[in-house]
Write a protein that holds these residues in place. Structure first.
Motif, PDB file in Angstrom:
ATOM      1  N   PHE A 195       0.833  -1.208   0.000  1.00 14.16           N
ATOM      2  CA  PHE A 195       0.000   0.000   0.000  1.00 14.16           C
ATOM      3  C   PHE A 195       0.871   1.262   0.000  1.00 14.16           C
ATOM      4  O   PHE A 195       0.632   2.198  -0.772  1.00 14.16           O
ATOM      5  N   LYS A 196       1.897   1.276   0.847  1.00 13.93           N
ATOM      6  CA  LYS A 196       2.770   2.453   0.940  1.00 13.93           C
ATOM      7  C   LYS A 196       3.550   2.679  -0.358  1.00 13.93           C
ATOM      8  O   LYS A 196       3.708   3.819  -0.813  1.00 13.93           O
ATOM      9  N   ILE A 197       4.060   1.589  -0.934  1.00 17.17           N
ATOM     10  CA  ILE A 197       4.819   1.690  -2.191  1.00 17.17           C
ATOM     11  C   ILE A 197       3.940   2.269  -3.287  1.00 17.17           C
ATOM     12  O   ILE A 197       4.342   3.178  -4.020  1.00 17.17           O
ATOM     13  N   ASN A 198       2.727   1.737  -3.414  1.00 19.89           N
ATOM     14  CA  ASN A 198       1.820   2.220  -4.452  1.00 19.89           C
ATOM     15  C   ASN A 198       1.376   3.654  -4.199  1.00 19.89           C
ATOM     16  O   ASN A 198       1.208   4.431  -5.145  1.00 19.89           O
ATOM     17  N   GLU A 199       1.199   3.991  -2.937  1.00 15.58           N
ATOM     18  CA  GLU A 199       0.794   5.367  -2.605  1.00 15.58           C
ATOM     19  C   GLU A 199       1.855   6.364  -3.080  1.00 15.58           C
ATOM     20  O   GLU A 199       1.536   7.410  -3.652  1.00 15.58           O
ATOM     21  N   GLU A 200       3.115   6.015  -2.849  1.00 16.35           N
ATOM     22  CA  GLU A 200       4.214   6.869  -3.327  1.00 16.35           C
ATOM     23  C   GLU A 200       4.218   6.953  -4.842  1.00 16.35           C
ATOM     24  O   GLU A 200       4.369   8.030  -5.425  1.00 16.35           O
ATOM     25  N   LEU A 201       4.073   5.791  -5.489  1.00 13.94           N
ATOM     26  CA  LEU A 201       4.099   5.745  -6.950  1.00 13.94           C
ATOM     27  C   LEU A 201       3.009   6.633  -7.552  1.00 13.94           C
ATOM     28  O   LEU A 201       3.269   7.408  -8.478  1.00 13.94           O
ATOM     29  N   PHE A 202       1.798   6.532  -7.034  1.00 12.14           N
ATOM     30  CA  PHE A 202       0.688   7.277  -7.607  1.00 12.14           C
ATOM     31  C   PHE A 202       0.835   8.787  -7.418  1.00 12.14           C
ATOM     32  O   PHE A 202       0.280   9.572  -8.169  1.00 12.14           O
ATOM     33  N   LYS A 203       1.618   9.170  -6.418  1.00  9.44           N
ATOM     34  CA  LYS A 203       1.888  10.598  -6.217  1.00  9.44           C
ATOM     35  C   LYS A 203       2.948  11.112  -7.184  1.00  9.44           C
ATOM     36  O   LYS A 203       2.898  12.263  -7.629  1.00  9.44           O
ATOM     37  N   LEU A 204       3.910  10.264  -7.513  1.00 15.58           N
ATOM     38  CA  LEU A 204       5.063  10.696  -8.309  1.00 15.58           C
ATOM     39  C   LEU A 204       4.884  10.516  -9.813  1.00 15.58           C
ATOM     40  O   LEU A 204       5.464  11.250 -10.602  1.00 15.58           O
ATOM     41  N   LEU A 205       4.096   9.517 -10.206  1.00 12.13           N
ATOM     42  CA  LEU A 205       3.978   9.164 -11.621  1.00 12.13           C
ATOM     43  C   LEU A 205       3.155  10.198 -12.378  1.00 12.13           C
ATOM     44  O   LEU A 205       2.060  10.570 -11.954  1.00 12.13           O
ATOM     45  N   ASP A 206       3.696  10.653 -13.504  1.00 11.36           N
ATOM     46  CA  ASP A 206       2.986  11.612 -14.350  1.00 11.36           C
ATOM     47  C   ASP A 206       1.925  10.872 -15.168  1.00 11.36           C
ATOM     48  O   ASP A 206       2.247   9.918 -15.890  1.00 11.36           O
ATOM     49  N   ILE A 207       0.674  11.289 -15.057  1.00 14.26           N
ATOM     50  CA  ILE A 207      -0.429  10.582 -15.698  1.00 14.26           C
ATOM     51  C   ILE A 207      -0.249  10.513 -17.207  1.00 14.26           C
ATOM     52  O   ILE A 207      -0.358   9.444 -17.818  1.00 14.26           O
ATOM     53  N   ASP A 208       0.035  11.648 -17.843  1.00 16.59           N
ATOM     54  CA  ASP A 208       0.137  11.672 -19.303  1.00 16.59           C
ATOM     55  C   ASP A 208       1.334  10.885 -19.814  1.00 16.59           C
ATOM     56  O   ASP A 208       1.241  10.162 -20.817  1.00 16.59           O
ATOM     57  N   GLN A 209       2.484  11.011 -19.141  1.00 13.63           N
ATOM     58  CA  GLN A 209       3.657  10.257 -19.569  1.00 13.63           C
ATOM     59  C   GLN A 209       3.398   8.756 -19.460  1.00 13.63           C
ATOM     60  O   GLN A 209       3.761   7.982 -20.348  1.00 13.63           O
ATOM     61  N   PHE A 210       2.753   8.332 -18.367  1.00 11.20           N
ATOM     62  CA  PHE A 210       2.464   6.915 -18.190  1.00 11.20           C
ATOM     63  C   PHE A 210       1.490   6.434 -19.258  1.00 11.20           C
ATOM     64  O   PHE A 210       1.706   5.400 -19.909  1.00 11.20           O
ATOM     65  N   PHE A 211       0.417   7.200 -19.461  1.00  8.48           N
ATOM     66  CA  PHE A 211      -0.645   6.764 -20.365  1.00  8.48           C
ATOM     67  C   PHE A 211      -0.180   6.744 -21.821  1.00  8.48           C
ATOM     68  O   PHE A 211      -0.458   5.795 -22.554  1.00  8.48           O
ATOM     69  N   TYR A 212       0.525   7.776 -22.236  1.00 11.13           N
ATOM     70  CA  TYR A 212       0.879   7.907 -23.646  1.00 11.13           C
ATOM     71  C   TYR A 212       2.253   7.331 -24.013  1.00 11.13           C
ATOM     72  O   TYR A 212       2.485   6.990 -25.175  1.00 11.13           O
ATOM     73  N   SER A 213       3.175   7.227 -23.041  1.00 16.24           N
ATOM     74  CA  SER A 213       4.554   6.856 -23.388  1.00 16.24           C
ATOM     75  C   SER A 213       5.072   5.599 -22.710  1.00 16.24           C
ATOM     76  O   SER A 213       6.151   5.115 -23.061  1.00 16.24           O
ATOM     77  N   VAL A 214       4.339   5.052 -21.730  1.00 21.29           N
ATOM     78  CA  VAL A 214       4.764   3.829 -21.048  1.00 21.29           C
ATOM     79  C   VAL A 214       3.821   2.675 -21.373  1.00 21.29           C
ATOM     80  O   VAL A 214       4.236   1.620 -21.871  1.00 21.29           O
ATOM     81  N   ARG A 215       2.540   2.855 -21.137  1.00 18.23           N
ATOM     82  CA  ARG A 215       1.555   1.793 -21.355  1.00 18.23           C
ATOM     83  C   ARG A 215       1.523   1.239 -22.782  1.00 18.23           C
ATOM     84  O   ARG A 215       1.256   0.036 -22.972  1.00 18.23           O
ATOM     85  N   PRO A 216       1.751   2.051 -23.814  1.00 16.47           N
ATOM     86  CA  PRO A 216       1.635   1.506 -25.177  1.00 16.47           C
ATOM     87  C   PRO A 216       2.553   0.324 -25.480  1.00 16.47           C
ATOM     88  O   PRO A 216       2.300  -0.427 -26.422  1.00 16.47           O
ATOM     89  N   TYR A 217       3.608   0.135 -24.695  1.00 15.39           N
ATOM     90  CA  TYR A 217       4.505  -0.995 -24.926  1.00 15.39           C
ATOM     91  C   TYR A 217       3.953  -2.303 -24.345  1.00 15.39           C
ATOM     92  O   TYR A 217       4.537  -3.368 -24.529  1.00 15.39           O
ATOM     93  N   TYR A 218       2.835  -2.217 -23.634  1.00 13.36           N
ATOM     94  CA  TYR A 218       2.253  -3.385 -22.974  1.00 13.36           C
ATOM     95  C   TYR A 218       1.043  -3.924 -23.733  1.00 13.36           C
ATOM     96  O   TYR A 218       0.273  -4.713 -23.195  1.00 13.36           O
ATOM     97  N   LYS A 219       0.859  -3.528 -24.967  1.00 10.84           N
ATOM     98  CA  LYS A 219      -0.312  -3.942 -25.728  1.00 10.84           C
ATOM     99  C   LYS A 219      -0.176  -5.380 -26.241  1.00 10.84           C
ATOM    100  O   LYS A 219       0.932  -5.926 -26.306  1.00 10.84           O
ATOM    101  N   PRO A 220      -1.312  -5.984 -26.638  1.00  8.67           N
ATOM    102  CA  PRO A 220      -1.246  -7.323 -27.244  1.00  8.67           C
ATOM    103  C   PRO A 220      -0.369  -7.317 -28.485  1.00  8.67           C
ATOM    104  O   PRO A 220      -0.301  -6.322 -29.212  1.00  8.67           O
TER     105      PRO A 220
END
Length: 390
Positions: A195-220
């Motif tokens: 819980f603590k690890i994820n809480e830190e991550l969600f505060k630090l992670l940039d939403i747009d960078q994650f959505f547009y530049s990280v997640r696309p590599y995890y597609k089928p």
């Protein structure tokens, strides 16, 4: 590590990541960040050609059987290459019956079949089995948000594994054993760490960078003729071991057993063995519910069962946090800004977003033992236990 494997691995760690990073910089400055525009075509061609050249050398050499670790690492490197080609629309499963990456598909299928895992990169290639050289591990890009996501996700995976290790050790001793209390405490602390690890991550992670530049590599991605879903952060046994050992989820539930079947080959072989072993066991909750009611007032029951409830509640909090923060904040909300045609391929697991969200909500409610009649929740059993704990 032989010459061709080492050369390919070095390419993944250097030029490959640099090309992807440069392309992400181009995409991110566009008006439509999700589009793959003609700009960057020379970089995409470089990515495809350089990767193919390395893989052709590896195919010519053949399987030299230099051990599981090298073969698994090589599968990850091939998988990285194929996933990047998928991200940049060099390959796209819905428009193809067979992958245009013929050499990569051949090598990935050979390695996957010999190792007993899926023929594409998996979570462990980015997390628990991602060797670091001189302080840097492999990644798709050199973007700080990708490193942030991988660092924190890997820590969370190991915390879940600690919780599972503690809980499985209780089974041969029994819930009433004095040492079981300490193992339950270990599990609770590990889940609180998640819980603590994820809480830190969600505060630090940039939403747009994650959505547009990280997640696309995890597609089928299509390997040969078959399409394989994207890697998922939950593709390890620990989180499901905790589900099953606590009695919150059961393989008799068709939707949950389908989840296990779908993810089994995305796990390391030793994780596959652990999960199969746990599936044969009676859960701690079922063991507790079978205890004669005359013992409920005894000190051991009050102490150990009371802590067991706290462990289950800690697990439920991590599930709620994942759903309400990661899924909602970093996937669902950014998706609402996309045009309808772009939503078809938004999920790493393949199904449409609304189908994925519904299944994740049900999984969250199983893990929290929520009061629902349409899923096999253990709400009533936990309420029964709470009533007798002082």
């Amino acid at each position: 590590m032989n010459k061709y494997v080492e050369t390919f691995d070095n390419w993944i760690r250097t030029s490959f990541a640099e090309i992807n990073t440069e392309l992400e910089g181009i995409y991110f400055t566009q008006e439509d960040r999700s589009a793959i525009e003609p700009a960057g075509e020379n970089l995409r061609t470089q990515l495809v050609d350089e990767g193919r050249d390395h893989i052709i050398n590896l195919l010519k050499e053949g399987n030299t059987d230099e051990g599981f670790d090298q073969a698994f690492g090589l599968l990850g490197d091939v998988g990285f290459y194929m996933a990047a080609c998928r991200r940049h629309l060099i390959t796209e499963p819905t428009r193809e019956r067979t992958s245009p990456l013929k050499e990569a598909s051949a090598l990935a299928m050979e390695l996957g079949a010999s190792l007993g895992v899926i023929p594409r990169f998996a979570t462990s290639h980015l997390a628990t089995h991602n060797p670091s050289k001189n302080g840097t591990y492999k990644s798709f890009t050199t973007l700080s948000d990708e490193y942030l996501f991988l660092d924190y996700n890997t820590r969370s995976v190991f915390a879940f594994k600690r919780a599972a290790d503690a809980l499985v050790r209780i089974l041969p001793m029994g819930i009433s054993h004095p040492v079981s209390y300490h193992l339950l405490m270990d599990a609770k602390i590990a889940l609180e760490d998640v819980f603590k690890i994820n809480e830190e991550l969600f505060k630090l992670l940039d939403i747009d960078q994650f959505f547009y530049s990280v997640r696309p590599y995890y597609k089928p991605v299509r390997v040969g003729r078959h399409e394989y879903r994207g890697a998922n952060a939950g593709d390890f046994a620990g989180i499901n071991e905790v589900d099953i050992l606590l009695g919150l989820c059961n393989a008799n539930n068709m939707s949950y057993s389908q989840l296990l079947v779908d993810k089994l080959l995305y796990m390391m072989p030793d994780d596959q063995a652990r999960l199969r072993d746990v599936l044969r066991r009676t859960s701690l909750l079922d063991n507790i519910m079978a205890i004669d009611k005359k013992h409920t007032s005894e000190d051991w029951y009050q102490r150990n069962v009371g802590l067991f409830i706290e462990v289950a509640e800690a697990h439920g909090r991590t599930a709620t946090q994942h759903h309400d923060q990661l899924v909602n904040k970093f996937i669902q909300k950014p998706s609402s800004a996309l045009p309808e045609q772009d939503l078809k391929n938004i999920t790493a697991s393949g199904p449409p977003l609304h189908v994925l969200l519904d299944s994740l909500e049900k999984l969250r409610d199983l893990r929290t033992a929520a009061q629902r009649d349409d899923i096999p929740s253990r709400y009533t059993d936990f309420e029964t236990l709470r009533e007798v704990i002082r």
